[in-house]
Write an enzyme that holds these catalytic residues in place. Sequence first.
Site, PDB file in Angstrom:
ATOM      1  CE1 TYR A   1      -4.054   2.118   0.442  1.00  0.00           C
ATOM      2  CE2 TYR A   1      -2.371   3.524   1.667  1.00  0.00           C
ATOM      3  CZ  TYR A   1      -3.566   3.361   1.045  1.00  0.00           C
ATOM      4  OH  TYR A   1      -4.633   4.320   0.866  1.00  0.00           O
TER       5      TYR A   1
ATOM      6  CB  VAL B   1       4.794   5.837   4.666  1.00  0.00           C
ATOM      7  CG1 VAL B   1       3.658   6.651   5.014  1.00  0.00           C
ATOM      8  CG2 VAL B   1       5.538   6.717   3.477  1.00  0.00           C
TER       9      VAL B   1
ATOM     10  CG  ASP C   1       6.040   3.361   1.535  1.00  0.00           C
ATOM     11  OD1 ASP C   1       6.234   4.004   2.540  1.00  0.00           O
ATOM     12  OD2 ASP C   1       4.940   3.231   0.910  1.00  0.00           O
TER      13      ASP C   1
HETATM   14  C1  LIG Z   1       3.510   2.087   3.720  1.00  0.00           C
HETATM   15  C2  LIG Z   1       2.681   3.382   3.306  1.00  0.00           C
HETATM   16  N1  LIG Z   1       3.127   3.884   2.432  1.00  0.00           N
HETATM   17  C3  LIG Z   1       2.146   4.921   2.065  1.00  0.00           C
HETATM   18  C4  LIG Z   1       0.932   5.048   2.753  1.00  0.00           C
HETATM   19  C5  LIG Z   1       0.221   6.396   1.959  1.00  0.00           C
HETATM   20  O1  LIG Z   1       0.231   7.369   3.298  1.00  0.00           O
HETATM   21  P1  LIG Z   1      -0.972   8.548   3.365  1.00  0.00           P
HETATM   22  O2  LIG Z   1      -2.324   7.765   3.837  1.00  0.00           O
HETATM   23  O3  LIG Z   1      -0.496   9.417   4.462  1.00  0.00           O
HETATM   24  O4  LIG Z   1      -1.145   9.316   2.053  1.00  0.00           O
HETATM   25  C6  LIG Z   1       0.642   4.338   3.768  1.00  0.00           C
HETATM   26  C7  LIG Z   1      -0.655   4.560   4.511  1.00  0.00           C
HETATM   27  O5  LIG Z   1      -1.190   3.808   4.901  1.00  0.00           O
HETATM   28  C8  LIG Z   1       1.575   3.329   4.245  1.00  0.00           C
HETATM   29  O6  LIG Z   1       1.227   2.300   5.129  1.00  0.00           O
END
Ligand SMILES: Cc1ncc(COP(=O)(O)O)c(C=O)c1O
Length: 445
Positions: free
Chosen positions: A139, A247, A245
């Site tokens: 994701y 995030v 990623d």
């Molecule tokens: C690994 C990862 N990358 C990107 C995102 C997207 O982030 P956002 O929802 O802040 O746009 C998420 C969201 O859950 C994520 O878990």
Amino acid sequence: MSSLEEISALDARLISDAMRLRFYPLAVERANGCRVWDVQGRSYLDFTAGWAVVNTGYGHPRFKEALLDQLERSNFASLISGMHTPALRLAEKLVALTPGDFPKKVWFGFCGSDANETVGRLLPIATGKRRLVSFIGAYHGATTASMAMSAHAAQSHFIGGGHVVKVPYPYPYRCPFGDEVQDCARATIRFLEEYIFRTICPPDDVAGIIVETVQSDGGDIVPPPTFLPMLADLCQRYGIYLVVDDVKAGMGRTGRMFSPEHFGVIPDVLVLGKALGNGVPLSAVVARKEVLDVGVGLAIFTTAGNPLSCAAGLATIEAIEQEGMVENAARVGAYLHQRLSTLQERHPLVGDVRGMGLMQGVELVKDRQTKTPASKEAAKVAYRAFELGLLLFYVGMFSNVLEITPPLILSEAEVDEGVAILDQALADVEAGRVSDEVIAPYAGW
Ligand SMILES: Cc1ncc(COP(=O)(O)O)c(C=O)c1O
């Protein structure tokens, strides 16, 4: 407006379904540390940190002070057409803190989605190559381009770009190459190199491979420890940029500040978001200079890199570093994992417990032999835990993995409290004490 009924009615009337991913009727009034209070005054132990965002815990004094201090100076200054100290101090900190002893630069955005989208836009320009590789279960976001880079079951209604080639992710509990495969990581790399690269995706046309160290929304899948090093080696051999990623797994959550550090892997591009701003919208791409310097104005958002967000980011990093939150995530995460594993002994619903630090997943199955996903049961357990005073969500390609991503300040006593509630919730669901009707309004994923 104060009653839950009034708030629910307004919510149903005014808030778009497109931004709903609800598991129970929570209406937050206030929060502090690892606790959340709803509008009825009920308190909850928060095992979500609001989707792995509030890593420092709610209401952290340093964070509040930094925001108030910045508000006193100025509530806004443009970074795209000017310079300001909060962005420069945060960029300096990120460049120093992230792995990789090479010239780096920083790009700022608001969320993980825009950051990944920017990477997907700039990499082909930087390399002159057209394709990207990503992993099934990933994701990477909800903008059109970041959805195209993702491959999550919840987004399967969306047809992404044909330039992104999606390959299986090594999921040890359900290895996509078959249960009899001994080394799922090796099978994955071999499939990518010897089949995908030789057939539909010539490696000399691949700009980057984007990967999550732990595939969180995909089901908190922890790949074998050899996977990321083998992927980094593959990238190096073919001259492909490795994009991690981070995030959701970054900012201390897995027990290291950035998750690739567990494996000694240095990504060319590191994507950060969520906990970087601790609740204030902020994302960042920290990458080799040549990736981010491919042209002026190619990824600009008017208020990106604003002083408030950057002050929040800097205060968050300082709090995480100076208050030992990374170490706490490692230590309490190990304790949490051990306590969750005891649930597996008592509850037939629990098929697998896995995770790193304070990112843990509990995969529910109807039957341990067939591993049939117990999706409805996951929804019921999340709902029942909420009723009993514990917040958690479920994730996964099959919507059957309870996800635990609390603030990094969680204590062992809070682990005991949360696991006891989860134990009760599992027992209630197994005994048929949670009806289909109560979860019907909550579609989840
Ligand atoms: C690994 C990862 N990358 C990107 C995102 C997207 O982030 P956002 O929802 O802040 O746009 C998420 C969201 O859950 C994520 O878990």
